[in-house]
Each structure stands twice: as structure tokens, then as C-alpha cells.
Design a protein around this motif. Structure first.
Motif, mmCIF file in Angstrom:
data_model
loop_
_atom_site.group_PDB
_atom_site.id
_atom_site.type_symbol
_atom_site.label_atom_id
_atom_site.label_comp_id
_atom_site.label_asym_id
_atom_site.label_seq_id
_atom_site.Cartn_x
_atom_site.Cartn_y
_atom_site.Cartn_z
ATOM 1 N N PRO A 102 0.795 -1.202 0.061
ATOM 2 C CA PRO A 102 0.004 0.042 -0.053
ATOM 3 C C PRO A 102 0.823 1.285 0.046
ATOM 4 C CG PRO A 102 -0.979 -1.599 1.715
ATOM 5 C CD PRO A 102 0.453 -2.220 0.826
ATOM 6 N N SER A 103 1.838 1.232 0.463
ATOM 7 C CA SER A 103 2.869 2.360 0.712
ATOM 8 C C SER A 103 3.521 2.683 -0.768
ATOM 9 C CB SER A 103 4.167 2.241 1.740
ATOM 10 O OG SER A 103 4.776 1.021 1.020
ATOM 11 N N MET A 241 -9.762 -8.216 1.846
ATOM 12 C CA MET A 241 -9.553 -8.212 0.286
ATOM 13 C C MET A 241 -8.695 -6.930 0.097
ATOM 14 S SD MET A 241 -10.614 -10.402 -1.516
ATOM 15 C CE MET A 241 -9.886 -9.722 -2.900
ATOM 16 N N ALA A 242 -8.210 -6.055 1.102
ATOM 17 C CA ALA A 242 -7.422 -4.985 0.749
ATOM 18 C C ALA A 242 -5.882 -5.330 0.382
ATOM 19 C CB ALA A 242 -7.367 -4.172 1.882
ATOM 20 N N ARG A 243 -5.219 -4.667 -0.334
ATOM 21 C CA ARG A 243 -3.888 -5.068 -0.695
ATOM 22 C C ARG A 243 -2.855 -5.327 0.661
ATOM 23 N NH1 ARG A 243 -0.619 -3.631 -5.542
ATOM 24 N NH2 ARG A 243 -2.539 -2.062 -6.055
ATOM 25 N N ASP A 244 -2.159 -6.651 0.243
ATOM 26 C CA ASP A 244 -1.467 -7.103 1.269
ATOM 27 C C ASP A 244 -2.054 -7.513 2.686
ATOM 28 O OD1 ASP A 244 1.217 -7.982 2.076
ATOM 29 O OD2 ASP A 244 1.366 -5.859 3.070
ATOM 30 N N ARG A 245 -3.446 -7.606 2.360
ATOM 31 C CA ARG A 245 -4.119 -8.204 3.965
ATOM 32 C C ARG A 245 -4.406 -9.426 3.216
ATOM 33 N NH1 ARG A 245 -4.336 -5.246 8.738
ATOM 34 N NH2 ARG A 245 -6.281 -5.843 8.806
ATOM 35 N N LEU A 246 -3.848 -10.538 3.826
ATOM 36 C CA LEU A 246 -3.636 -11.945 3.124
ATOM 37 C C LEU A 246 -4.544 -13.046 4.089
ATOM 38 C CD1 LEU A 246 -0.044 -11.767 2.191
ATOM 39 C CD2 LEU A 246 -2.041 -11.154 0.875
ATOM 40 N N MET A 247 -5.251 -13.868 3.611
ATOM 41 C CA MET A 247 -5.894 -15.054 4.293
ATOM 42 C C MET A 247 -4.871 -16.374 4.305
ATOM 43 S SD MET A 247 -9.826 -13.753 3.027
ATOM 44 C CE MET A 247 -10.430 -15.308 3.872
#
Length: 350
Positions: A102-103, A241-247
Motif C-alpha cells: 500500500p505504501s 480483500m485490501a492489498r497485502d491483507r492476506l488470508m
């Protein structure tokens, strides 16, 4: 004296396993080699879950114990840790891919193309795999919609199951083909293959689907971001489902002494199972008997997010638009003003 390292042949490659006799799940009497052999026993399933996907590794190199501290973003000290970037000693034959955080910073992550790569990751102490919903060929094209049904305090697995069954209907109405699995804890994960979308579109679709589910089951389901507003309900964690938020991937091991695993299921099975049914000890036998319950996912025509995004626009026209992003995110386009955390809710960002 520690047992000497050994070499396994996997997919025609020799993969070194160091300290194979090191206790990894002591309560179960399982060693590091047992963990490696577990992943081999579900080989086609774990490979399907990770193939070509940039994957963060949750590493427990000393084994899984209650007294192990896992390093966090705030405190980097800990025996267990998440590793996003591919290690410096990654073999040339292990596939990698560049992802963008995200950065705006980028990193090279392991994106396993074969089972040998997964065994190499397991040798590093990886017990839980966190794959991106993209492939190495295009790490900006989201090809899986993922819905995390997270039971809050006081809520049992049964309520998550009821929410998942209704979620299946919502997603089907949106033109998607959902698949379910246990999370490895009390929750349920629902995935659906989609035509490549961007991260904002995928997150908006998850928000819209979550809102629709909450409307149908208002006493059981919530999309409220702040924990104190959720009550004893199942939270639809749209920010997964946000970028770089992983399941957690299918077949990953939850790092607790019981060794529960994330188990893909048929929808017909879901009402009759418990998370404790699926462990390091039981999953190899199940897999040998029934195979990978998600085997057909990659063979399906991927669904479109068009209907879910129409729902999002409808809700936005009615005053329900964007939702807060995680706090580590830079300010995102269209995001509503962020609530400044108070002493009461300062720890509630997830």
C-alpha cells in the motif's frame, strides 16, 4: 545431538530438510519431518492453493509452542515471525514475483510453482501460508474474491456456518461460484474465482456482499469495523480483500498445539463438521480418501464482479459508500475521514 539433515526428492528436485527430528507439535508427538510429510500428503491440494501466488510465510523455526512469541509490526522481536520478502538464500529454482505494498514500496516474494518449493518453505519453519489473491504473471490482477467470516467473542462456529450458507446464496445471486473452508479456527472462509479485477474493485465487491449478507441476517452478521460495535455477531472482514491483507491458504496449519488445519469442504459437509475434525493427524487420511475438495476451482469459468459492484454503487447512492481501510494504509481515494482512535478503541484496528 541434533539429527543430521536429510534430503528429500520432490518433483525431481532434491530438497534439504534440516533438523528433521526437532519437535514441532510436541503435544501431538510430531517433528519437523512430520510437518514436511504432512504437506507432501496433501501435495496437490496445497500446490493448487499456492501455485504462482506471491506468498508470505508464517515461520515457526523452533516449533509451535505456547511460550513462543510471534514478532509483530510494532515489536520485531520474537522466535516466530511473518516473512514477506524472499530470503536472501532462496534457491534459483524457486519462483518469485514482485508485489507492491500500500505504501508503494515493492518486494520480491516467493511464488511457489511446484511442490518442491513448498517443501523448501516448510523446511524454513513455515506452517501457515498467506498467499496473495493474484498470480505471478500479473500481481495487480485479483483473481479470487475472498470473504472472511470471523466470529466475535461469544459467537460459536455454528453461527459462522449459518452465515456462510446464506453467503453462498448471496454470492450465487451475484454471479459467483463460492467454495468454503474452515479457517483453522472458529471462522469460515469463502473464496470464488473471478475475472481479474483491481484491488479496490475486489474490496468494494467484498463490502457490498458483506452488507447484503448483514441485511439478510442482521442479528447474526455485521460489517462494522470497530470491535465495540460488532456485538456477538459474525464479522465480515472486508479488509481482508485490501492489498497485502492476506488470508490463510487451504491446508495451512494453525500454529497452536492442537495442529488444526484449514480444510476445504463441500457445501453439503459444512453443517456437520467442527474445526477440530481437521488436524495434522486426520487430514492426510481424509485427503487420501476424498482428495482436494477445491480441485475444480481453477477449472471453472471465473465470475464477474459486475453485479457486486453495482450493489456497491447502489449503496453509495444511498449514503453507504467507502469503508475505513486498515490504519497502516496511506489515505486511499474516496475513503471517508478516519476516526481518530480513542483510549477505548485505540487497540481495535485490525
Amino acid at each position: 545431538m541434533a539429527a543430521p539433515a536429510m534430503t528429500l526428492e520432490v518433483d525431481g528436485r532434491e530438497v534439504r530438510v534440516s533438523s528433521p527430528e526437532k519437535p514441532y507439535f510436541a503435544d501431538l508427538g510430531l517433528t519437523k519431518l512430520d510437518v514436511v510429510e504432512y504437506f507432501l500428503s496433501v501435495g496437490s491440494g496445497i500446490l493448487a492453493a499456492l501455485r504462482d501466488r506471491p506468498t508470505a510465510m508464517e515461520r515457526w523455526p523452533g516449533g509451535v509452542r505456547d511460550d513462543v512469541i510471534i514478532a509483530t509490526r510494532a515489536d520485531g522481536k520474537g522466535e516466530a515471525f511473518y516473512q514477506k520478502r524472499a530470503p536472501a538464500n532462496t534457491p534459483d529454482w524457486v519462483q518469485t514475483a514482485e508485489v507492491t505494498f500500500p505504501s508503494g514500496r515493492t518486494a520480491t516474494e516467493v511464488a511457489p510453482a511446484d511442490l518442491a518449493s513448498i517443501v523448501w518453505m516448510a523446511n524454513l519453519g513455515t506452517v501457515r501460508f498467506h498467499p496473495w489473491p493474484v498470480r505471478a504473471a500479473d500481481t495487480e490482477a485479483v483473481d479470487q474474491l475472498r470473504i472472511d467470516l470471523d466470529p466475535q467473542a461469544g459467537v460459536d462456529f455454528g453461527m459462522a456456518v449459518a452465515a456462510a450458507l446464506e453467503l453462498r446464496e448471496v454470492m450465487t445471486e451475484a454471479g459467483l461460484t463460492p467454495f468454503c473452508k474452515t479457517s483453522g479456527g472458529r471462522g469460515v472462509h469463502v473464496f470464488a474465482p473471478i475475472v481479474g479485477a483491481d484491488f479496490i474493485e475486489a474490496r468494494h465487491a467484498a463490502i457490498a456482499i458483506g452488507r447484503e449478507l448483514a441485511r439478510r441476517l442482521p442479528e447474526q452478521v455485521t460489517v462494522n469495523w470497530w470491535k465495540e460495535e460488532r456485538g456477538e455477531r459474525v464479522f465480515v472482514d472486508f479488509n481482508q480483500m485490501a492489498r497485502d491483507r492476506l488470508m490463510t491458504s487451504a491446508y495451512s496449519i494453525r500454529p497452536t498445539p492442537r495442529g488444526l488445519v484449514s480444510a476445504p469442504l463441500d457445501w453439503s459437509e459444512l453443517p456437520d463438521v467442527q474445526p477440530s475434525d481437521f488436524t495434522l493427524l486426520t487430514m492426510p487420511g481424509r485427503f487420501a480418501a476424498v482428495g482436494d475438495k477445491w480441485a475444480s476451482m481453477d477449472d471453472l469459468e471465473p465470475g464477474s464482479l459486475a453485479a457486486a459492484l453495482e450493489w456497491f454503487e447502489r449503496d453509495a447512492a444511498n449514503g453507504e459508500g467507502e469503508m475505513p481501510y486498515p490504519p497502516e494504509y496511506p489515505k486511499m481515494p474516496g475513503e471517508p475521514p478516519r476516526v481518530q482512535p480513542s483510549k477505548k478503541n485505540a487497540a481495535n484496528w485490525e
